[in-house]
Design a protein around this motif. Structure first.
Motif, PDB file in Angstrom:
ATOM      1  N   GLU A  69       0.807  -1.207   0.000  1.00  0.00           N
ATOM      2  CA  GLU A  69       0.000   0.000   0.000  1.00  0.00           C
ATOM      3  C   GLU A  69       0.847   1.266   0.000  1.00  0.00           C
ATOM      4  OE1 GLU A  69      -2.954   1.597   3.285  1.00  0.00           O
ATOM      5  OE2 GLU A  69      -3.843  -0.078   2.182  1.00  0.00           O
ATOM      6  N   GLN A  70       1.855   1.335   0.843  1.00  0.00           N
ATOM      7  CA  GLN A  70       2.661   2.552   0.937  1.00  0.00           C
ATOM      8  C   GLN A  70       3.441   2.812  -0.357  1.00  0.00           C
ATOM      9  OE1 GLN A  70       4.455   4.025   4.520  1.00  0.00           O
ATOM     10  NE2 GLN A  70       4.003   2.115   5.608  1.00  0.00           N
ATOM     11  N   PHE A  71       3.956   1.758  -0.956  1.00  0.00           N
ATOM     12  CA  PHE A  71       4.693   1.941  -2.212  1.00  0.00           C
ATOM     13  C   PHE A  71       3.774   2.436  -3.321  1.00  0.00           C
ATOM     14  CE2 PHE A  71       6.301   0.287  -6.287  1.00  0.00           C
ATOM     15  CZ  PHE A  71       7.528   0.944  -6.319  1.00  0.00           C
ATOM     16  N   MET A  72       2.570   1.873  -3.428  1.00  0.00           N
ATOM     17  CA  MET A  72       1.637   2.305  -4.462  1.00  0.00           C
ATOM     18  C   MET A  72       1.157   3.736  -4.207  1.00  0.00           C
ATOM     19  SD  MET A  72       1.728  -0.164  -6.464  1.00  0.00           S
ATOM     20  CE  MET A  72       0.546   0.520  -7.617  1.00  0.00           C
ATOM     21  N   ILE A  73       0.982   4.087  -2.953  1.00  0.00           N
ATOM     22  CA  ILE A  73       0.613   5.460  -2.628  1.00  0.00           C
ATOM     23  C   ILE A  73       1.731   6.414  -3.015  1.00  0.00           C
ATOM     24  CG2 ILE A  73       0.253   7.032  -0.681  1.00  0.00           C
ATOM     25  CD1 ILE A  73      -1.386   4.812   0.625  1.00  0.00           C
ATOM     26  N   HIS A  74       2.968   5.996  -2.775  1.00  0.00           N
ATOM     27  CA  HIS A  74       4.116   6.807  -3.174  1.00  0.00           C
ATOM     28  C   HIS A  74       4.122   7.027  -4.684  1.00  0.00           C
ATOM     29  CE1 HIS A  74       8.782   7.368  -2.992  1.00  0.00           C
ATOM     30  NE2 HIS A  74       8.147   8.454  -3.377  1.00  0.00           N
ATOM     31  N   LEU A  75       3.889   5.967  -5.446  1.00  0.00           N
ATOM     32  CA  LEU A  75       3.851   6.078  -6.905  1.00  0.00           C
ATOM     33  C   LEU A  75       2.728   7.007  -7.372  1.00  0.00           C
ATOM     34  CD1 LEU A  75       4.471   2.434  -8.214  1.00  0.00           C
ATOM     35  CD2 LEU A  75       5.951   4.415  -8.523  1.00  0.00           C
ATOM     36  N   ARG A  76       1.535   6.803  -6.838  1.00  0.00           N
ATOM     37  CA  ARG A  76       0.387   7.579  -7.286  1.00  0.00           C
ATOM     38  C   ARG A  76       0.528   9.063  -6.928  1.00  0.00           C
ATOM     39  NH1 ARG A  76      -2.966   4.568  -5.230  1.00  0.00           N
ATOM     40  NH2 ARG A  76      -3.822   5.720  -3.466  1.00  0.00           N
ATOM     41  N   THR A  77       1.016   9.341  -5.740  1.00  0.00           N
ATOM     42  CA  THR A  77       1.201  10.731  -5.329  1.00  0.00           C
ATOM     43  C   THR A  77       2.275  11.414  -6.165  1.00  0.00           C
ATOM     44  OG1 THR A  77       0.601  10.086  -3.070  1.00  0.00           O
ATOM     45  CG2 THR A  77       1.633  12.236  -3.360  1.00  0.00           C
ATOM     46  N   ALA A  78       3.373  10.706  -6.439  1.00  0.00           N
ATOM     47  CA  ALA A  78       4.432  11.273  -7.268  1.00  0.00           C
ATOM     48  C   ALA A  78       3.943  11.526  -8.690  1.00  0.00           C
ATOM     49  CB  ALA A  78       5.643  10.334  -7.275  1.00  0.00           C
ATOM     50  N   PHE A  79       3.125  10.627  -9.212  1.00  0.00           N
ATOM     51  CA  PHE A  79       2.605  10.806 -10.571  1.00  0.00           C
ATOM     52  C   PHE A  79       1.675  12.014 -10.637  1.00  0.00           C
ATOM     53  CE2 PHE A  79      -0.428   9.771 -14.023  1.00  0.00           C
ATOM     54  CZ  PHE A  79       0.481   9.718 -15.070  1.00  0.00           C
ATOM     55  N   TYR A  80       0.840  12.201  -9.638  1.00  0.00           N
ATOM     56  CA  TYR A  80      -0.047  13.368  -9.614  1.00  0.00           C
ATOM     57  C   TYR A  80       0.767  14.653  -9.522  1.00  0.00           C
ATOM     58  CZ  TYR A  80      -4.089  16.274  -8.487  1.00  0.00           C
ATOM     59  OH  TYR A  80      -5.065  17.241  -8.516  1.00  0.00           O
ATOM     60  N   ALA A  81       1.816  14.645  -8.700  1.00  0.00           N
ATOM     61  CA  ALA A  81       2.691  15.817  -8.605  1.00  0.00           C
ATOM     62  C   ALA A  81       3.378  16.088  -9.933  1.00  0.00           C
ATOM     63  CB  ALA A  81       3.725  15.608  -7.491  1.00  0.00           C
ATOM     64  N   GLY A  82       3.784  15.017 -10.635  1.00  0.00           N
ATOM     65  CA  GLY A  82       4.405  15.174 -11.944  1.00  0.00           C
ATOM     66  C   GLY A  82       3.452  15.801 -12.958  1.00  0.00           C
ATOM     67  N   ILE A  83       2.178  15.414 -12.903  1.00  0.00           N
ATOM     68  CA  ILE A  83       1.180  16.002 -13.800  1.00  0.00           C
ATOM     69  C   ILE A  83       1.042  17.494 -13.545  1.00  0.00           C
ATOM     70  CG2 ILE A  83      -1.272  16.039 -14.381  1.00  0.00           C
ATOM     71  CD1 ILE A  83      -1.344  13.040 -13.927  1.00  0.00           C
ATOM     72  N   LEU A  84       0.973  17.892 -12.273  1.00  0.00           N
ATOM     73  CA  LEU A  84       0.831  19.309 -11.938  1.00  0.00           C
ATOM     74  C   LEU A  84       2.041  20.117 -12.398  1.00  0.00           C
ATOM     75  CD1 LEU A  84      -0.716  19.251  -8.342  1.00  0.00           C
ATOM     76  CD2 LEU A  84      -1.871  19.665 -10.513  1.00  0.00           C
ATOM     77  N   VAL A  85       3.242  19.549 -12.216  1.00  0.00           N
ATOM     78  CA  VAL A  85       4.454  20.268 -12.599  1.00  0.00           C
ATOM     79  C   VAL A  85       4.560  20.377 -14.118  1.00  0.00           C
ATOM     80  CG1 VAL A  85       6.977  20.178 -12.583  1.00  0.00           C
ATOM     81  CG2 VAL A  85       5.700  19.657 -10.499  1.00  0.00           C
ATOM     82  N   ALA A  86       4.207  19.309 -14.829  1.00  0.00           N
ATOM     83  CA  ALA A  86       4.352  19.293 -16.289  1.00  0.00           C
ATOM     84  C   ALA A  86       3.167  19.897 -17.022  1.00  0.00           C
ATOM     85  CB  ALA A  86       4.549  17.840 -16.762  1.00  0.00           C
ATOM     86  N   LEU A  87       2.108  20.236 -16.313  1.00  0.00           N
ATOM     87  CA  LEU A  87       0.904  20.731 -16.975  1.00  0.00           C
ATOM     88  C   LEU A  87       1.132  21.994 -17.804  1.00  0.00           C
ATOM     89  CD1 LEU A  87      -2.082  20.210 -17.399  1.00  0.00           C
ATOM     90  CD2 LEU A  87      -2.570  21.506 -15.313  1.00  0.00           C
ATOM     91  N   PRO A  88       1.894  22.997 -17.328  1.00  0.00           N
ATOM     92  CA  PRO A  88       2.122  24.170 -18.186  1.00  0.00           C
ATOM     93  C   PRO A  88       2.799  23.823 -19.510  1.00  0.00           C
ATOM     94  CG  PRO A  88       2.740  24.649 -15.931  1.00  0.00           C
ATOM     95  CD  PRO A  88       2.481  23.181 -16.000  1.00  0.00           C
TER      96      PRO A  88
END
Length: 242
Positions: A69-88
């Motif tokens: 669970e913790q590893f998958m949460i780490h992946l999902r949270t990092a991916f969402y952060a990546g989307i926000l950073v790369a969105l512009p």
């Protein structure tokens, strides 16, 4: 250019956008301590919102109940952060792709539409992180029907609620942008939106009830209030546009 040439160019745009998103998500994944220091901050009274409101000291403990669970949460949270950073950059690539097909006046409107849409999405995400989600965490995380019943919150529930509410509030904050666009197209006007205000409030309450993860009236209120204010702002924007 032929249709297939345009398709190849679009494929290149999508590939570049995905690469930038993956790289940004990879950086966020490597910065685990910094990432989760931000994500988990609302669970403690040291969070800036609580300090400004003068909330009494509290701290909510989270637990893990699954092996992966913790590893998958780490992946999902990092991916969402990546989307926000790369969105512009993603928006810039897509805008540059459609730019040659637009007239000069259409380019001005498209630039304003894309820019305002991005700003409103980020404002919705920020409002959720700084106000709506912390209030939900404080109220629901510390609420007890009896001192004999302790709250045992999972990290899965915490992260899922944060990411879901951030995405929903980001989308909801596009309401003024959509209203402006519909007003430019002549599909809505300020008088029509004012006349339908009562119906809009009922619809807002229904939408807030659907998107909130709980059934208490407090959470419903703090979610519905910003949406109603956005509706009033949309009326003002349409009226100014007219």
């Amino acid at each position: 250019m032929t249709f297939w040439d345009h398709l190849d160019e679009l494929r290149g745009v999508i590939i570049r956008a995905l690469l930038v998103t993956v790289v940004a998500a990879g950086v966020a994944f490597c910065l685990k301590d910094e990432l989760f220091a931000i994500v988990l901050a609302p669970r403690s009274s040291d969070f800036i919102t609580y300090r400004l409101m003068g909330v009494e000291p509290f701290s909510i403990s989270l637990m893990n109940t699954g092996l992966t669970e913790q590893f998958m949460i780490h992946l999902r949270t990092a991916f969402y952060a990546g989307i926000l950073v790369a969105l512009p950059y993603t928006l810039y690539l897509l805008f540059r792709f459609v730019l040659p097909a637009l007239y000069d006046n259409e380019r001005r409107y498209a630039t304003a539409l894309v820019s305002s849409g991005y700003v409103m999405f980020m404002l919705g995400t920020l409002l959720n992180y700084l106000l709506i989600f912390p209030l939900m965490v404080k109220f629901l995380g510390t609420y007890q029907v009896s001192p004999d019943v302790a709250n045992m919150l999972t990290i899965q529930s915490y992260i899922d609620t944060l990411l879901m509410m951030s995405l929903v509030m980001g989308i909801v904050f596009e309401l003024p942008v959509v209203s402006w666009l519909l007003g430019r197209m002549g599909l809505v006007n300020a008088q029509m939106m004012s006349q339908w205000r009562k119906h809009a409030i009922v619809a807002i309450l229904v939408v807030a009830a659907i998107i909130t993860p709980t059934t208490d009236a407090f959470t419903l209120f703090i979610v519905a209030l910003p949406i109603w204010l956005l509706y009033e702002l949309s009326i003002l924007i349409v009226r100014i546009n007219e």
